[in-house]
Each structure stands twice: as C-alpha cells, then as structure tokens.
Design a protein around this motif. Structure first.
Motif, PDB file in Angstrom:
ATOM      1  N   ILE A  59      -6.406  15.681  -9.077  1.00 23.96           N
ATOM      2  CA  ILE A  59      -6.117  16.495 -10.259  1.00 23.96           C
ATOM      3  C   ILE A  59      -7.407  17.011 -10.901  1.00 23.96           C
ATOM      4  CG2 ILE A  59      -5.169  16.437 -12.610  1.00 23.96           C
ATOM      5  CD1 ILE A  59      -3.092  14.392 -11.535  1.00 23.96           C
ATOM      6  N   GLU A  60      -8.388  16.142 -11.017  1.00 19.55           N
ATOM      7  CA  GLU A  60      -9.628  16.516 -11.693  1.00 19.55           C
ATOM      8  C   GLU A  60     -10.401  17.607 -10.957  1.00 19.55           C
ATOM      9  OE1 GLU A  60     -11.928  13.255 -13.725  1.00 19.55           O
ATOM     10  OE2 GLU A  60     -10.533  12.028 -12.555  1.00 19.55           O
ATOM     11  N   ARG A  61     -10.178  17.748  -9.668  1.00 18.70           N
ATOM     12  CA  ARG A  61     -10.894  18.769  -8.899  1.00 18.70           C
ATOM     13  C   ARG A  61     -10.253  20.149  -9.006  1.00 18.70           C
ATOM     14  NH1 ARG A  61     -11.636  14.529  -4.887  1.00 18.70           N
ATOM     15  NH2 ARG A  61      -9.852  15.313  -3.668  1.00 18.70           N
ATOM     16  N   THR A  62      -9.100  20.250  -9.649  1.00 20.38           N
ATOM     17  CA  THR A  62      -8.404  21.529  -9.730  1.00 20.38           C
ATOM     18  C   THR A  62      -8.894  22.351 -10.920  1.00 20.38           C
ATOM     19  OG1 THR A  62      -6.614  20.826 -11.200  1.00 20.38           O
ATOM     20  CG2 THR A  62      -6.339  20.376  -8.838  1.00 20.38           C
ATOM     21  N   SER A  63      -8.461  23.600 -10.958  1.00 21.55           N
ATOM     22  CA  SER A  63      -8.715  24.469 -12.116  1.00 21.55           C
ATOM     23  C   SER A  63      -7.503  24.515 -13.038  1.00 21.55           C
ATOM     24  CB  SER A  63      -9.057  25.889 -11.649  1.00 21.55           C
ATOM     25  OG  SER A  63      -7.974  26.440 -10.906  1.00 21.55           O
ATOM     26  N   LEU A  64      -6.541  23.623 -12.826  1.00 23.63           N
ATOM     27  CA  LEU A  64      -5.355  23.568 -13.680  1.00 23.63           C
ATOM     28  C   LEU A  64      -5.717  23.089 -15.081  1.00 23.63           C
ATOM     29  CD1 LEU A  64      -2.878  21.834 -11.188  1.00 23.63           C
ATOM     30  CD2 LEU A  64      -3.028  24.281 -11.708  1.00 23.63           C
ATOM     31  N   ARG A  77      -7.701  18.680 -19.934  1.00 25.78           N
ATOM     32  CA  ARG A  77      -8.804  18.179 -19.124  1.00 25.78           C
ATOM     33  C   ARG A  77      -9.394  16.888 -19.717  1.00 25.78           C
ATOM     34  NH1 ARG A  77      -9.511  21.761 -15.178  1.00 25.78           N
ATOM     35  NH2 ARG A  77     -11.406  20.800 -14.397  1.00 25.78           N
ATOM     36  N   GLN A  78      -8.496  16.074 -20.273  1.00 30.68           N
ATOM     37  CA  GLN A  78      -8.869  14.760 -20.780  1.00 30.68           C
ATOM     38  C   GLN A  78      -7.898  13.710 -20.232  1.00 30.68           C
ATOM     39  OE1 GLN A  78      -8.876  15.638 -25.091  1.00 30.68           O
ATOM     40  NE2 GLN A  78     -11.080  15.292 -25.039  1.00 30.68           N
ATOM     41  N   LYS A  79      -8.266  12.430 -20.391  1.00 37.74           N
ATOM     42  CA  LYS A  79      -7.468  11.320 -19.854  1.00 37.74           C
ATOM     43  C   LYS A  79      -7.180  10.311 -20.963  1.00 37.74           C
ATOM     44  CE  LYS A  79     -10.667  10.929 -16.707  1.00 37.74           C
ATOM     45  NZ  LYS A  79     -11.487  10.470 -15.552  1.00 37.74           N
ATOM     46  N   PRO A  80      -6.275  10.634 -21.877  1.00 30.80           N
ATOM     47  CA  PRO A  80      -5.986   9.711 -22.967  1.00 30.80           C
ATOM     48  C   PRO A  80      -5.398   8.385 -22.488  1.00 30.80           C
ATOM     49  CG  PRO A  80      -4.419  11.537 -22.948  1.00 30.80           C
ATOM     50  CD  PRO A  80      -5.486  11.884 -21.984  1.00 30.80           C
ATOM     51  N   PHE A  81      -5.936   7.310 -23.032  1.00 29.03           N
ATOM     52  CA  PHE A  81      -5.482   5.937 -22.798  1.00 29.03           C
ATOM     53  C   PHE A  81      -4.697   5.550 -24.037  1.00 29.03           C
ATOM     54  CE2 PHE A  81      -7.119   1.283 -22.732  1.00 29.03           C
ATOM     55  CZ  PHE A  81      -5.972   0.834 -22.087  1.00 29.03           C
ATOM     56  N   ILE A  82      -3.408   5.202 -23.890  1.00 29.97           N
ATOM     57  CA  ILE A  82      -2.534   5.047 -25.059  1.00 29.97           C
ATOM     58  C   ILE A  82      -1.834   3.688 -25.044  1.00 29.97           C
ATOM     59  CG2 ILE A  82      -2.194   7.522 -25.291  1.00 29.97           C
ATOM     60  CD1 ILE A  82       0.579   7.191 -24.010  1.00 29.97           C
ATOM     61  N   GLY A  83      -1.622   3.132 -26.225  1.00 33.81           N
ATOM     62  CA  GLY A  83      -0.909   1.867 -26.331  1.00 33.81           C
ATOM     63  C   GLY A  83      -1.204   1.137 -27.622  1.00 33.81           C
ATOM     64  N   ARG A  87       0.841  -1.197   0.000  1.00 34.47           N
ATOM     65  CA  ARG A  87       0.000   0.000   0.000  1.00 34.47           C
ATOM     66  C   ARG A  87       0.875   1.246   0.000  1.00 34.47           C
ATOM     67  NH1 ARG A  87      -5.181  -1.657   1.065  1.00 34.47           N
ATOM     68  NH2 ARG A  87      -5.345  -3.726   2.024  1.00 34.47           N
ATOM     69  N   THR A  88       0.430   2.269  -0.688  1.00 31.40           N
ATOM     70  CA  THR A  88       1.205   3.497  -0.776  1.00 31.40           C
ATOM     71  C   THR A  88       0.278   4.703  -0.868  1.00 31.40           C
ATOM     72  OG1 THR A  88       2.934   4.663  -2.025  1.00 31.40           O
ATOM     73  CG2 THR A  88       1.338   3.398  -3.304  1.00 31.40           C
ATOM     74  N   THR A  89       0.792   5.845  -0.453  1.00 31.39           N
ATOM     75  CA  THR A  89       0.109   7.122  -0.676  1.00 31.39           C
ATOM     76  C   THR A  89       1.048   8.095  -1.394  1.00 31.39           C
ATOM     77  OG1 THR A  89       0.770   7.972   1.512  1.00 31.39           O
ATOM     78  CG2 THR A  89      -1.374   6.843   1.358  1.00 31.39           C
ATOM     79  N   LEU A  90       2.151   7.576  -1.951  1.00 27.50           N
ATOM     80  CA  LEU A  90       3.144   8.448  -2.580  1.00 27.50           C
ATOM     81  C   LEU A  90       2.545   9.265  -3.718  1.00 27.50           C
ATOM     82  CD1 LEU A  90       6.070   9.414  -2.942  1.00 27.50           C
ATOM     83  CD2 LEU A  90       6.420   7.479  -4.483  1.00 27.50           C
ATOM     84  N   PHE A  91       1.737   8.636  -4.562  1.00 31.80           N
ATOM     85  CA  PHE A  91       1.191   9.347  -5.723  1.00 31.80           C
ATOM     86  C   PHE A  91       0.231  10.455  -5.295  1.00 31.80           C
ATOM     87  CE2 PHE A  91       2.156   4.989  -7.145  1.00 31.80           C
ATOM     88  CZ  PHE A  91       3.126   5.284  -8.089  1.00 31.80           C
ATOM     89  N   SER A  92      -0.665  10.156  -4.379  1.00 30.23           N
ATOM     90  CA  SER A  92      -1.623  11.173  -3.939  1.00 30.23           C
ATOM     91  C   SER A  92      -0.944  12.246  -3.089  1.00 30.23           C
ATOM     92  CB  SER A  92      -2.788  10.531  -3.178  1.00 30.23           C
ATOM     93  OG  SER A  92      -2.334   9.798  -2.066  1.00 30.23           O
ATOM     94  N   ASP A  93       0.011  11.853  -2.248  1.00 30.85           N
ATOM     95  CA  ASP A  93       0.717  12.850  -1.431  1.00 30.85           C
ATOM     96  C   ASP A  93       1.530  13.792  -2.318  1.00 30.85           C
ATOM     97  OD1 ASP A  93      -0.305  11.713   0.864  1.00 30.85           O
ATOM     98  OD2 ASP A  93       1.533  10.617   1.366  1.00 30.85           O
ATOM     99  N   THR A  94       2.213  13.244  -3.311  1.00 31.80           N
ATOM    100  CA  THR A  94       2.974  14.078  -4.239  1.00 31.80           C
ATOM    101  C   THR A  94       2.049  15.005  -5.015  1.00 31.80           C
ATOM    102  OG1 THR A  94       4.741  12.447  -4.504  1.00 31.80           O
ATOM    103  CG2 THR A  94       4.450  14.033  -6.292  1.00 31.80           C
ATOM    104  N   THR A  95       0.948  14.466  -5.499  1.00 34.15           N
ATOM    105  CA  THR A  95       0.012  15.263  -6.291  1.00 34.15           C
ATOM    106  C   THR A  95      -0.582  16.386  -5.467  1.00 34.15           C
ATOM    107  OG1 THR A  95      -0.482  13.376  -7.702  1.00 34.15           O
ATOM    108  CG2 THR A  95      -2.096  15.155  -7.661  1.00 34.15           C
ATOM    109  N   ARG A  96      -0.910  16.100  -4.230  1.00 29.98           N
ATOM    110  CA  ARG A  96      -1.473  17.129  -3.346  1.00 29.98           C
ATOM    111  C   ARG A  96      -0.474  18.277  -3.144  1.00 29.98           C
ATOM    112  NH1 ARG A  96      -2.654  13.827   0.145  1.00 29.98           N
ATOM    113  NH2 ARG A  96      -4.796  13.390  -0.444  1.00 29.98           N
TER     114      ARG A  96
END
Length: 208
Positions: free
Chosen positions: A142-147, A200-206, A77-86
């Motif tokens: 990320i989605e909740r921001t105005s970035l 403001r999109q989430k491209p899925f690539i591959g 278990r980790t919170t690194l991604f959410s902690d970094t993003t915050r």
C-alpha cells in the motif's frame, strides 16, 4: 458517497456496512458468501474472491472509495492479505478509484509490542504472528502506491471499552493500547473515508 467494502461480512466489515448505510452512503459489499450480507436499495452484494482482480475491477467501477477490512481465522502462514491487496491496488489503478482505507492491526510494522502484556507475550507469538507477517507485506504494498491511502491499526478487539478513543500517528516509546471494540473501529474507518483524514498515515487506535 459510493463505497466498496472488501470483507463486508466480517466482524468489522458488517458493522461498517450498517454504519455507512445509516449515514446515507451506498455500498457494494464484497463477500465470499452472498448469504451473509442482506442486499437492499443501498447495498449491492458482490460475491467473489477478494484476490480476483477482474472481479474487483468490475466491483469498483463508479465508486468513490474502498475500505479493506478482511479477516481470517487461520493460525498458519498466509498470503491472503498481501494477495488481496495486490489485486485491489491493480483494480483501483485500473478504475481510477484513489481513496483506500485499510485495516491491518496491532502487530504490523512499528505497532508490534504495543498491545499490552497479554497480547504481546501470549496472543501475538502463539496465535497472530503469521497473519501479521503477511500484514507487513500488505502495508508495504500500500505504501508504495500513489493512492490516497490510510492504514488503520486497531488495538486488540474487546467486547467493551471505557474512556475516550486514543489515536496516534506516531507511536511513543512504551505506549500500550490493549483494547478496542469492533464498533469503534468501524466508526473510525467511516470517519476516515468521510473526512479524508489521515491520508498517507497509519493511525494506531485503541484504549490504554
């Protein structure tokens, strides 16, 4: 363009760093170990924790965009991604940097179950499910921001691929993308930054 790459010494980050410099950008490269990134006229190394908001704020001053491509080896278990993003969101809001391109991956949100049989049935449940629980939290932050954000979800990484890269902003039922190289991912990230595409999109690539 002046970029900050968070996770610049990782598999995708190091490739992105090289591409960005080759295409004439200047980069501040965040890493926990300065020895893993070579500084140059176009690369400034910023050694520090990605969860340290004051450090990120200092690193972001005067930049145009941020690419977040942090990786982790742990299976627990980790919170690194959410902690970094915050911390990164707070730093971007404080410094006025609006453009964010962030890598999550196959298994986040509605991309879960679309990575091919081996990934869906073996790798995800046994090896990556904990990190993707945190990447779900990361995407929600990320989605909740105005970035001006883009969340990129690469297929499982492979050494080689063939055919044209496929990009989906809506995932059709039954779609399976089972491979992408780290070089392809880095190239796509840089294109998103340079062309301001997929805001403001989430491209899925591959590749199928």
């Amino acid at each position: 363009m002046r970029l900050v790459v968070v996770g610049a010494s990782g598999g995708v980050g190091s490739r992105l760093l090289a591409r960005a410099v080759a295409q004439g950008h200047t980069v501040t490269a965040q890493t926990r170990e300065a020895s893993r990134v070579t500084p140059s006229e176009d690369v400034r190394v910023a050694e520090g924790e990605p969860t340290d908001e004051p450090f990120l704020r200092r690193s972001l001053e005067g930049h145009d965009a941020v690419v977040l491509c942090l990786g982790i080896d742990s299976l627990g278990r980790t919170t690194l991604f959410s902690d970094t993003t915050r911390a990164l969101i707070a730093a971007m809001e404080a410094t006025g940097v609006k453009r964010l391109v962030a890598v999550t991956g196959i298994g986040a949100g509605d991309s879960r179950g679309h990575g091919g049989w081996f990934y869906n049935r073996v790798l995800f449940p046994l090896f990556t499910r904990h990190r993707y629980a945190d990447k779900d939290r990361q995407e929600a932050l990320i989605e909740r921001t105005s970035l001006d954000w883009t969340i990129v979800r690469p297929a499982p990484f492979a050494k080689t691929t063939s055919g044209e890269l496929q990009v989906f902003t809506e995932i059709p039922p039954g779609l399976q993308l089972s491979a992408i190289t780290r070089d392809e991912t880095a190239a796509f990230l840089l294109e998103c930054v340079e062309d301001a595409t997929f805001v403001r999109q989430k491209p899925f690539i591959g590749h199928a």
